[in-house]
Design an enzyme around this catalytic site. Structure first.
Site, mmCIF file in Angstrom:
data_model
loop_
_atom_site.group_PDB
_atom_site.id
_atom_site.type_symbol
_atom_site.label_atom_id
_atom_site.label_comp_id
_atom_site.label_asym_id
_atom_site.label_seq_id
_atom_site.Cartn_x
_atom_site.Cartn_y
_atom_site.Cartn_z
ATOM 1 N N HIS A 17 0.825 -1.208 0.000
ATOM 2 C CA HIS A 17 0.000 0.000 0.000
ATOM 3 C C HIS A 17 0.858 1.256 0.000
ATOM 4 O O HIS A 17 0.544 2.251 -0.669
ATOM 5 C CB HIS A 17 -0.922 -0.033 1.218
ATOM 6 C CG HIS A 17 -1.764 1.176 1.379
ATOM 7 N ND1 HIS A 17 -1.786 1.917 2.534
ATOM 8 C CD2 HIS A 17 -2.614 1.802 0.525
ATOM 9 C CE1 HIS A 17 -2.611 2.941 2.395
ATOM 10 N NE2 HIS A 17 -3.128 2.897 1.191
ATOM 11 N N GLU A 47 2.004 1.912 -3.436
ATOM 12 C CA GLU A 47 0.917 2.509 -4.224
ATOM 13 C C GLU A 47 0.933 4.024 -4.083
ATOM 14 O O GLU A 47 0.789 4.758 -5.068
ATOM 15 C CB GLU A 47 -0.429 1.941 -3.768
ATOM 16 C CG GLU A 47 -1.625 2.568 -4.447
ATOM 17 C CD GLU A 47 -2.832 2.669 -3.541
ATOM 18 O OE1 GLU A 47 -3.437 3.765 -3.478
ATOM 19 O OE2 GLU A 47 -3.172 1.665 -2.885
ATOM 20 N N HIS A 48 1.125 4.505 -2.870
ATOM 21 C CA HIS A 48 1.213 5.954 -2.656
ATOM 22 C C HIS A 48 2.433 6.543 -3.357
ATOM 23 O O HIS A 48 2.357 7.614 -3.966
ATOM 24 C CB HIS A 48 1.285 6.251 -1.159
ATOM 25 C CG HIS A 48 -0.028 6.199 -0.452
ATOM 26 N ND1 HIS A 48 -0.585 7.290 0.166
ATOM 27 C CD2 HIS A 48 -0.912 5.190 -0.268
ATOM 28 C CE1 HIS A 48 -1.752 6.957 0.713
ATOM 29 N NE2 HIS A 48 -1.955 5.677 0.461
ATOM 30 N N GLU A 60 -3.805 7.674 7.632
ATOM 31 C CA GLU A 60 -4.891 6.914 7.017
ATOM 32 C C GLU A 60 -5.259 5.715 7.887
ATOM 33 O O GLU A 60 -6.437 5.394 8.077
ATOM 34 C CB GLU A 60 -4.458 6.447 5.627
ATOM 35 C CG GLU A 60 -5.539 5.703 4.853
ATOM 36 C CD GLU A 60 -5.083 5.333 3.455
ATOM 37 O OE1 GLU A 60 -5.638 4.358 2.915
ATOM 38 O OE2 GLU A 60 -4.180 5.999 2.910
#
Length: 459
Positions: free
Chosen positions: A70, A73-74, A150
């Site tokens: 993840h 992905e950022h 997040e």
């Protein structure tokens, strides 16, 4: 996808007619470097969806670097050798498009939805970051803080999300589904830019990617553009994939989460089969129908009896998805009404499945439910984005997009006896993990619902 009672036969027939007239069978191409390209032409509107799926997700992570899929992905939006941080998104916006990305247990995907003449431009951008991503330590330092925030907003501050994190960690001892997609906070706090770069070098190659393009496009033209922009990227020596087998469960497992919340909540997760063989996995289709019998429409068995008739629950539900790279769960869940405990609701939820195991379902109920399930499958394809999503998921989980229609056919062939049989087979203690939310008093600062992400935080 669950479809509610408002879905009537006329609308379903209209959807089928529209799809038949506007869409064509998907075409597949394989580039010399191992990248697969799938194109589904649909000429109803002058738009296109471009997606690149990498067959790597949180299940491929190891201890101490959970969440790295993840995090990468950022980082994919933080610049390449020719683009500055944020410039990728700015260019897509300037083209009049929208874009984002998402990380799953099984895969990571990136997409743009644009006017059809802009397709080549976004393909060029996507190929650039597949091959030329830059890892700047300062950008990573900022972005890892965004990811940690997040996690706080979407998990740590959300009681139901915390419960499901604990439920998965309890249900899966050995399989990496044990870990949350966002990662454990300690791993995020200790993650380095080198961890993200290593992940990129390890997994992000054309032979671990599938491009999916849907919309008002020409398949041969898309193939040529894929060759032009992605075909030049060299393939990578991918890690050998090793199967991680969850050991057999011996008895029910339980976990309780205490967190500030308005109401208690209980989730019952039963280990169930995933779809691996479209022709042989009969139980999968029967479980899809069983889910719909329990919670597939407004008057389905769980809400009709437990919420509206007996009034022992505020809400109840059932969920099951057979498309995954790893083991899957069939979940029954609910929020008890005043005067009902979570233990009582747990018993009542199981009783509804046991009733089907003993008494079965009628042919009339089965036909109504199968129509709902099939209509839901059809409506998933009523947008070009939905079509691209379905193709990508089927490819990443190993089922294959060419089997999409066959899956719907198999659901339509499910018998009452098959539904009764799976209700008796999979819902015992040796398949069960129970998660219970024990609510603590709410403070003025406790968020009651999911908090929107601040500007700049992806998806």
């Amino acid at each position: 996808m669950k479809i509610r009672i408002a879905t009537i036969v006329a609308a379903c027939l209209l959807a089928v007619s529209t799809l038949a007239s506007g869409a064509e069978a998907a075409k597949e191409f394989m580039l010399k470097n191992g990248m697969k390209v799938i194109v589904k032409e649909d000429h109803r509107a002058p738009t296109a969806v471009h997606m690149v799926w990498y067959r790597v997700g949180s299940m491929d992570e190891v201890n101490r670097t959970t969440g790295v899929a993840h995090v990468l992905e950022h980082m994919m939006f933080k610049g390449t050798k020719t683009l500055k941080p944020g410039e990728f998104s700015a260019r897509v916006a300037a083209l009049g498009g929208r874009e984002n990305a998402f990380t799953n247990k099984d895969y990571t995907a990136y997409f743009q939805q644009i006017e059809k003449s802009r397709l080549e431009a976004v393909m060029k951008l996507e190929a650039d970051r597949m091959a030329n991503l830059v890892f700047d330590a300062d950008e990573f330092s900022r972005e890892i803080r965004v990811v940690m925030e997040e996690r706080r907003l979407r998990t740590d501050d959300q009681p139901t999300a915390k419960l499901y994190e604990a439920l998965n960690a309890t249900a899966f001892f050995a399989h990496p589904y044990h870990h949350p997609i966002v990662g454990w906070m300690n791993d995020l706090q200790n993650m380095t830019v080198q961890d993200a770069q290593d992940w990129y070098k390890k997994w992000y190659g054309p032979n671990n990617a599938t491009m999916v393009v849907t919309g008002d496009v020409d398949a041969e033209r898309v193939h040529a553009l894929a060759e032009k922009y992605f075909g030049r990227i060299p393939r990578k020596a991918l890690p050998l994939e090793k199967a991680e087998i969850e050991p057999p469960q011996q008895g029910a497992r339980r976990v309780t989460v205490k967190a500030p919340a308005e109401n208690p909540y209980v989730a019952l997760a039963f280990k169930a089969p995933r779809l691996t063989d479209v022709e042989k996995d009969n139980d999968v289709y029967a479980l899809e129908v069983l889910e719909a019998v329990l919670d597939g429409y407004d008057n389905a068995r769980l809400p009709a009896k437990l919420v509206r008739t007996d009034r022992v629950a505020i809400s109840v539900g059932a969920s099951y998805s057979s498309e995954a790279r790893g083991p899957v769960l069939f979940v029954l869940d609910g929020t008890p009404a005043a005067g009902t405990t979570t233990a009582q609701l747990e018993t009542l939820l199981r009783a509804e499945v046991q009733r089907i195991a003993k008494e079965g379902v009628t042919k009339e109920e089965l036909e109504r439910v199968k129509n709902q399930v099939i209509a839901g499958q059809i409506y998933k394809r009523d947008s070009i984005f939905g079509q691209a999503m379905e193709i990508g998921v089927m490819e990443m989980t190993g089922v294959g997009q060419q089997n999409i229609d066959r899956v719907i056919e198999r659901i339509g062939q499910v018998t009452p006896e098959q539904v009764q049989a799976v209700a008796a087979k999979y819902f015992d203690d040796d398949h069960l993990t129970v998660g219970t939310l024990d609510p603590l008093p709410l403070s003025d600062k406790t968020p009651k619902t999911a908090t929107p992400l601040p500007a700049g935080m992806r998806h």
